[in-house]
Design a protein around this motif. Structure first.
Motif, PDB file in Angstrom:
ATOM      1  N   LEU A   1      49.269  37.886  36.160  1.00 54.73           N
ATOM      2  CA  LEU A   1      49.112  36.449  36.351  1.00 54.73           C
ATOM      3  C   LEU A   1      50.416  35.790  36.784  1.00 54.73           C
ATOM      4  CD1 LEU A   1      46.833  35.542  33.297  1.00 54.73           C
ATOM      5  CD2 LEU A   1      46.180  35.585  35.715  1.00 54.73           C
ATOM      6  N   ILE A   2      51.525  36.195  36.157  1.00 54.48           N
ATOM      7  CA  ILE A   2      52.824  35.613  36.495  1.00 54.48           C
ATOM      8  C   ILE A   2      53.226  35.989  37.914  1.00 54.48           C
ATOM      9  CG2 ILE A   2      55.274  35.591  35.915  1.00 54.48           C
ATOM     10  CD1 ILE A   2      54.444  36.032  32.990  1.00 54.48           C
ATOM     11  N   VAL A   3      53.056  37.279  38.251  1.00 55.33           N
ATOM     12  CA  VAL A   3      53.446  37.739  39.586  1.00 55.33           C
ATOM     13  C   VAL A   3      52.583  37.091  40.659  1.00 55.33           C
ATOM     14  CG1 VAL A   3      53.525  39.760  41.093  1.00 55.33           C
ATOM     15  CG2 VAL A   3      54.412  39.912  38.774  1.00 55.33           C
ATOM     16  N   GLY A   4      51.287  37.030  40.460  1.00 57.16           N
ATOM     17  CA  GLY A   4      50.394  36.479  41.468  1.00 57.16           C
ATOM     18  C   GLY A   4      50.609  34.992  41.727  1.00 57.16           C
ATOM     19  N   SER A   5      51.016  34.253  40.689  1.00 54.50           N
ATOM     20  CA  SER A   5      51.212  32.816  40.870  1.00 54.50           C
ATOM     21  C   SER A   5      52.452  32.477  41.694  1.00 54.50           C
ATOM     22  CB  SER A   5      51.304  32.128  39.501  1.00 54.50           C
ATOM     23  OG  SER A   5      52.425  32.639  38.778  1.00 54.50           O
TER      24      SER A   5
ATOM     25  N   GLY B   1      47.208  30.748  45.161  1.00 54.99           N
ATOM     26  CA  GLY B   1      47.858  31.212  43.937  1.00 54.99           C
ATOM     27  C   GLY B   1      46.861  31.690  42.899  1.00 54.99           C
ATOM     28  N   LEU B   2      45.735  30.968  42.751  1.00 49.06           N
ATOM     29  CA  LEU B   2      44.713  31.389  41.796  1.00 49.06           C
ATOM     30  C   LEU B   2      44.100  32.730  42.200  1.00 49.06           C
ATOM     31  CD1 LEU B   2      42.945  27.957  41.142  1.00 49.06           C
ATOM     32  CD2 LEU B   2      44.498  29.201  39.614  1.00 49.06           C
ATOM     33  N   LEU B   3      43.798  32.875  43.506  1.00 45.86           N
ATOM     34  CA  LEU B   3      43.234  34.154  43.966  1.00 45.86           C
ATOM     35  C   LEU B   3      44.214  35.299  43.753  1.00 45.86           C
ATOM     36  CD1 LEU B   3      41.480  33.081  47.298  1.00 45.86           C
ATOM     37  CD2 LEU B   3      40.392  33.714  45.140  1.00 45.86           C
TER      38      LEU B   3
END
Length: 439
Positions: A64-68, A34-36
């Motif tokens: 940030l929201i989408v990647g998490s 999730g961080l990556l």
């Protein structure tokens, strides 16, 4: 994170459950991915905001929201793939696309949903790649490639991003289901083996009980009759010792003969048991049930060799009871012939035990012994009249009774498939009847 319960792992130990994660390393892996993904989407969101004249902080926050979202890939893989498809036009979330397709393919989601979402992701990636490659070709100062270049390169990119994680996820999912199936089968086999072990122990216990019962029955049949006659003769000897010395000597000789016969039969039976135990010791230590089975087989072999009593010895048996003062009549119907050793011994033991019971419970009573040789069976009946209160001195012998005589006779007869009936008669006596098949 907070715990929501506990479950048992493959080893049977109780493990802590964290939300939808079964192990802590699964949490660490998903949080790391999730961080990556958030870092990647934030970087690509900033580039997308720069192209579309949006504030860069908004693009970064959106990324940030989408990647998490990738953190929930184990619980909601369909949602992760849909988010990756929706953000494909913004050229962000490549890591999320790859990991989401893998998680979707490895899960238990129906195949038609996997195929549909894979096709949507492939189409979206193909379109975006086609536009991006076309823009790069137009902006290049090199000679323009052929018309096939843009479709071919965009197809390679779309297939390379979409199909490998799907195929790998299908393989991992199939392997996981196979391992679960094998584990369930192993657990099932372990339970079946446990049940078989319990049943084997029950059968061994039953065999031990049967062997004890058989030995007790043999001991009873061998000893009870001889000793009962010895007690009767000893009582008569005591009564006539002073009045008739010659009769006393005769009774004493009979007591000695019967004692020797009882010892001989007892030695034969114990010899068979010792032989069976010796054979077992030469091979290996075995359970008691196996020793009992060997003893039973040895006893059967001894019977076939003619070591045990037979129907031909019934007349001698009746003569011994007559010598003890009992009035016994013997009636034989049909021509005598040879039977199976088990049939011969059982017929003899039934008559022997019936005569023993008369000595114990009906001293002085008249006895009728009938033996019938029929076409496919042999029948025997021992019937005594009412006890004679003034009879033959046997009443003073005070013979003990264990209450197992009739039970042993019934067991012997039923074991050979015969019929056994016993009970009191209308005249106040007692009757024992048995029918044994020829074979």
């Amino acid at each position: 994170m907070t715990t929501t319960g506990a479950h048992q792992d493959a080893t049977g130990a109780t493990a802590r459950t964290w939300l939808w994660w079964g192990r802590r390393r699964s949490i660490a892996l998903d949080v790391g991915l999730g961080l990556l993904s958030a870092f990647e989407c934030a970087w690509e969101g900033a580039a997308f905001a720069d192209k579309t004249a949006l504030p860069i902080p908004i693009g970064v926050l959106f990324g940030l929201i989408v990647g998490s979202v990738i953190v929930v890939r184990r619980r909601w893989p369909i949602a992760v793939v849909l988010v990756s498809i929706a953000t494909t036009p913004a050229e962000m979330g490549y890591l999320m696309t790859i990991v989401g397709l893998y998680s979707l393919s490895a899960s238990d989601v129906p195949r038609r949903i996997i195929a549909t979402l894979t096709g949507m992701s492939l189409t979206a990636t193909l379109i975006v790649s086609f536009v991006r490659v076309g823009q790069d070709v137009s902006a290049s100062d090199l000679d323009a490639p052929g018309v096939w270049y843009v479709p071919l390169m965009s197809g390679f990119i779309a297939v390379g991003v979409t199909l490998p994680p799907v195929l790998f996820g299908l393989y991992i999912g199939a392997r996981r289901r196979l391992m679960e199936s094998l584990r369930e089968r192993a657990d099932s086999l372990e339970q079946e083996l446990s049940l078989l072990a319990d049943r084997a122990e029950q059968r061994a216990q039953w065999a031990r009980t049967e062997e004890r019962t058989r030995i007790a029955r043999e001991m009873h049949d061998v000893v009870a009759h001889r000793v009962s006659l010895m007690v009767v003769h000893a009582a008569a000897l005591q009564a006539v010792a002073l009045k008739d010395p010659q009769k006393a000597v005769k009774n004493a000789a009979l007591v000695g003969d019967m004692g020797r016969q009882a010892l001989t039969e007892l030695r034969e039976m114990l010899g068979v048991l010792r032989a069976g135990e010796g054979d077992q010791r030469q091979v290996a230590p075995v359970p008691l049930a196996a020793v009992g089975a060997a003893a039973a087989a040895a006893a059967a072999a001894a019977a076939q060799a003619g070591a045990g009593p037979s129907i031909a010895d019934v007349e001698t048996l009746v003569g011994q009871s007559r010598q003890a003062g009992m009035v016994v009549e013997l009636a034989v119907q049909g021509g005598a012939r040879e039977y199976a050793p088990e049939v011969e011994q059982t017929a003899y033991r039934v008559i022997q035990e019936a005569l023993t019971n008369v000595h114990k419970h009906a001293a002085g009573a008249k006895v009728m012994v009938r033996l019938a040789h029929r076409e496919s069976e042999v029948a025997m009946q021992v019937e005594n009249g009412a006890p004679d209160a003034a009879g033959a001195g046997g009443a003073d012998a005070d013979l003990p009774s264990g209450g197992n005589g009739l039970v042993g006779m019934r067991e012997r007869v039923l074991a050979l498939g015969g019929v056994f009936v016993s009970g009191a008669t209308d005249a106040g006596g007692f009757r024992v009847s048995a029918v044994l098949p020829d074979r």
